[in-house]
Design a protein around this motif. Structure first.
Motif, PDB file in Angstrom:
ATOM      1  N   LEU A   1       0.820  -1.207   0.000  1.00  0.00           N
ATOM      2  CA  LEU A   1       0.000   0.000   0.000  1.00  0.00           C
ATOM      3  C   LEU A   1       0.856   1.261   0.000  1.00  0.00           C
TER       4      LEU A   1
ATOM      5  N   PRO B   1      -0.117   1.740  -4.191  1.00  0.00           N
ATOM      6  CA  PRO B   1      -1.551   1.612  -3.899  1.00  0.00           C
ATOM      7  C   PRO B   1      -2.383   1.290  -5.143  1.00  0.00           C
ATOM      8  N   HIS B   2      -1.849   1.660  -6.313  1.00  0.00           N
ATOM      9  CA  HIS B   2      -2.538   1.408  -7.567  1.00  0.00           C
ATOM     10  C   HIS B   2      -2.673  -0.095  -7.808  1.00  0.00           C
TER      11      HIS B   2
ATOM     12  N   ILE C   1      -2.874   9.477   5.480  1.00  0.00           N
ATOM     13  CA  ILE C   1      -3.583   8.542   4.589  1.00  0.00           C
ATOM     14  C   ILE C   1      -3.719   9.158   3.193  1.00  0.00           C
ATOM     15  N   ARG C   2      -4.117  10.430   3.166  1.00  0.00           N
ATOM     16  CA  ARG C   2      -4.258  11.118   1.868  1.00  0.00           C
ATOM     17  C   ARG C   2      -2.945  11.100   1.107  1.00  0.00           C
TER      18      ARG C   2
ATOM     19  N   LEU D   1      -1.985   7.417  -0.026  1.00  0.00           N
ATOM     20  CA  LEU D   1      -2.882   6.799  -1.011  1.00  0.00           C
ATOM     21  C   LEU D   1      -3.224   7.737  -2.170  1.00  0.00           C
ATOM     22  N   LYS D   2      -2.571   8.888  -2.195  1.00  0.00           N
ATOM     23  CA  LYS D   2      -2.770   9.875  -3.279  1.00  0.00           C
ATOM     24  C   LYS D   2      -4.220  10.342  -3.357  1.00  0.00           C
ATOM     25  N   ILE D   3      -4.840  10.491  -2.210  1.00  0.00           N
ATOM     26  CA  ILE D   3      -6.226  10.973  -2.197  1.00  0.00           C
ATOM     27  C   ILE D   3      -6.193  12.499  -2.128  1.00  0.00           C
TER      28      ILE D   3
END
Lengths: 219, 159
Positions: free
Chosen positions: B90, B94-95, B132-133, B136-138
Motif C-alpha cells: 500500500l 496503492p494502484h 492517509i491522503r 494513497l494519493k487521495i
C-alpha cells in the motif's frame, strides 16, 4: 504450479499519482471498514468528497471500550452511538454495544432502529440488572445471534419466536418460565450460554438442534 | 497445451487474461475462485477460460497469493508475515493494491478478499487523515468550510 505462456515478471502499475482506492466497490469497501474500529471508520469521512459518506452504510457497528474515547463516560459513549445511528443508512448486520448503557430509552430507540434495518447479530449491555431490557428486541425477527449482558429480561406472552436464531448468550435476570418459553420459540438454536442471577428450581429446555450448552447459576 | 488439462491426478486449468496471456493453473488453485468454479460447473473447463476483467500482471499476483495462502494454513508465523505484506504494498504501490483487490473481488476468492481487506484496514488504522491522503494519493477536495462542517458533525472521532 503456474506457468505463463509469455513470461512477464514485473508487475507494472499505472502512474502512481492516481487514486483508485477511493473508487473501490461499495461492498469491497465495506469489507475493509468493518475491520476497523468505529472511530477510524468515521474518520475516513474527512479524506475527500468521495469518502465523506462511505462510512454511513457500514454493515457492522461495534462499540467497545477500546474503540471509543479513552476515559469517556458511558453517557458520552451513548452519545457516540446516537450520532452514528443518526447518520447511518442501509442494512445493519451486526450491532455490538459492549459498554453498560445507562439509559433504557437509548437502548430501546437503537433496537427499534436496528429492527427496521435487518439486524442479524445483536449484542447489548445494560448498566445494571435492575434495568429492563427493552421488549423491542423481540421485534428483531431476523436475529441469528443474540447476546444480552445485565438487565432484566421479560418475554411477552405474544412473542412469536426468533425463527433464525442460532446463538443465544444471556447474562441477565430472567425467570425460569420465561427462559423456557423463549428457548422453545427458537427452533434452530445451536449454541446456548446462560449466566443467570436468579435461583432456579428446575430448568426446562426444549431445543432440538442444540449442540453447545453452558450454564452458570444456582438451583 | 490443452492435452494436459484432462489428466486426472493434477488437472490443469487454462485461463486467459484480459490482455491475452494464457495461464496454466492447477485445478486446486483455480478452484479457490468461486467465479472459475461456477464456470467449470457450467462445463467451460475443456476450453480456455477467459477472464476479461483481470490483466496478466494482476492475475499473476492473485495466483501467487492463493498459493501462499494455501501454504500458510495453521502456520501462525506465515500468517503474520502475509498479513504484514499489505503495508509495504500500500505504501509503495496503492494502484496495484486497488487492481488486486478488484480482481480478487471479481474472481470471488474468499480467502484473498479477507486478506486484502485486512491489509487496507491495518494500513488505515490509527493513521492521521493527512498521512492517509498523502500515501494513497487521495486529493482533499473539500473547502475549509466543508472540512470544518465534517469535523463538527463527528467531533468525537477527531478529538
Amino acid at each position: 504450479m503456474v506457468t505463463m505462456k509469455k513470461k512477464k515478471q514485473a508487475c507494472q502499475s499505472a502512474p502512481g499519482s492516481v487514486d483508485l482506492i477511493s473508487d473501490l466497490f461499495e461492498d469491497v469497501l465495506n469489507l475493509i471498514l468493518v475491520r476497523l474500529p468505529i472511530r477510524d471508520v468515521v474518520r475516513t469521512s474527512i479524506l475527500s468528497k468521495k469518502w465523506r459518506d462511505k462510512w454511513i452504510s457500514i454493515s457492522d457497528l461495534v462499540f467497545d471500550n477500546d474503540c471509543l474515547m479513552e476515559g469517556a463516560s458511558e453517557m458520552e459513549h451513548a452519545h457516540v452511538v446516537n450520532q452514528v445511528l443518526k447518520h447511518h443508512v442501509g442494512p445493519i448486520c451486526k450491532f455490538s454495544c459492549m459498554f453498560g448503557v445507562p439509559s433504557c430509552s437509548d437502548i430501546d430507540r437503537w433496537v427499534v432502529f436496528l429492527s427496521r434495518n435487518g439486524i442479524k447479530k445483536l449484542t447489548l449491555t445494560t448498566k445494571a440488572y435492575a434495568n429492563d431490557v427493552p421488549s423491542s428486541i423481540f421485534y428483531c425477527q431476523e436475529l441469528t445471534h443474540l447476546e444480552l449482558f445485565y438487565g432484566t429480561l421479560k418475554v411477552p406472552s405474544t412473542f412469536k419466536g426468533f425463527h433464525n436464531l442460532l446463538l443465544l448468550n444471556l447474562c441477565v435476570k430472567i425467570s425460569e418460565d420465561a427462559i423456557a418459553f423463549l428457548i422453545s420459540k427458537c427452533p434452530l438454536l445451536e449454541r446456548l450460554k446462560l449466566k443467570i442471577e436468579d435461583f432456579y428450581q428446575c430448568l426446562n429446555i426444549h431445543a432440538p438442534n442444540l449442540r453447545y450448552f453452558e450454564f452458570s447459576g444456582q438451583f | 497445451m490443452a492435452s494436459t488439462s484432462n489428466s486426472t491426478s493434477s488437472k490443469i486449468i487454462t485461463l486467459r487474461s484480459s490482455d491475452g496471456e494464457v495461464f496454466e493453473v492447477e485445478e486446486s488453485v483455480a478452484l479457490e475462485s468461486n467465479l472459475i468454479r461456477r464456470m467449470m460447473e457450467d462445463d467451460c473447463a475443456n476450453n480456455i477460460i477467459p477472464l476479461p476483467n483481470v490483466t496478466a500482471p494482476i492475475f499473476y499476483l492473485v495466483i501467487e497469493h492463493c498459493k501462499k495462502h494455501a501454504e500458510m494454513k495453521d502456520n501462525k508465523e506465515k500468517k503474520k508475515e502475509l498479513r504484514s505484506q499489505g503495508e509495504e504494498l500500500l505504501k509503495s504501490d496503492p494502484h496495484t493494491y486497488s487492481n488486486l483487490m478488484e480482481a480478487v473481488n471479481y474472481l470471488d476468492i474468499k480467502s484473498l478478499m479477507d486478506l486484502t481487506a485486512q491489509w487496507l484496514a491495518d494500513f488505515l488504522k490509527g493513521k492521521s487523515p493527512r498521512l492517509i491522503r498523502e500515501l494513497l494519493k487521495i486529493k482533499n477536495d473539500f473547502t475549509p468550510e466543508e472540512e470544518a462542517e465534517i469535523l463538527e458533525r463527528n467531533r468525537w472521532a477527531f478529538d
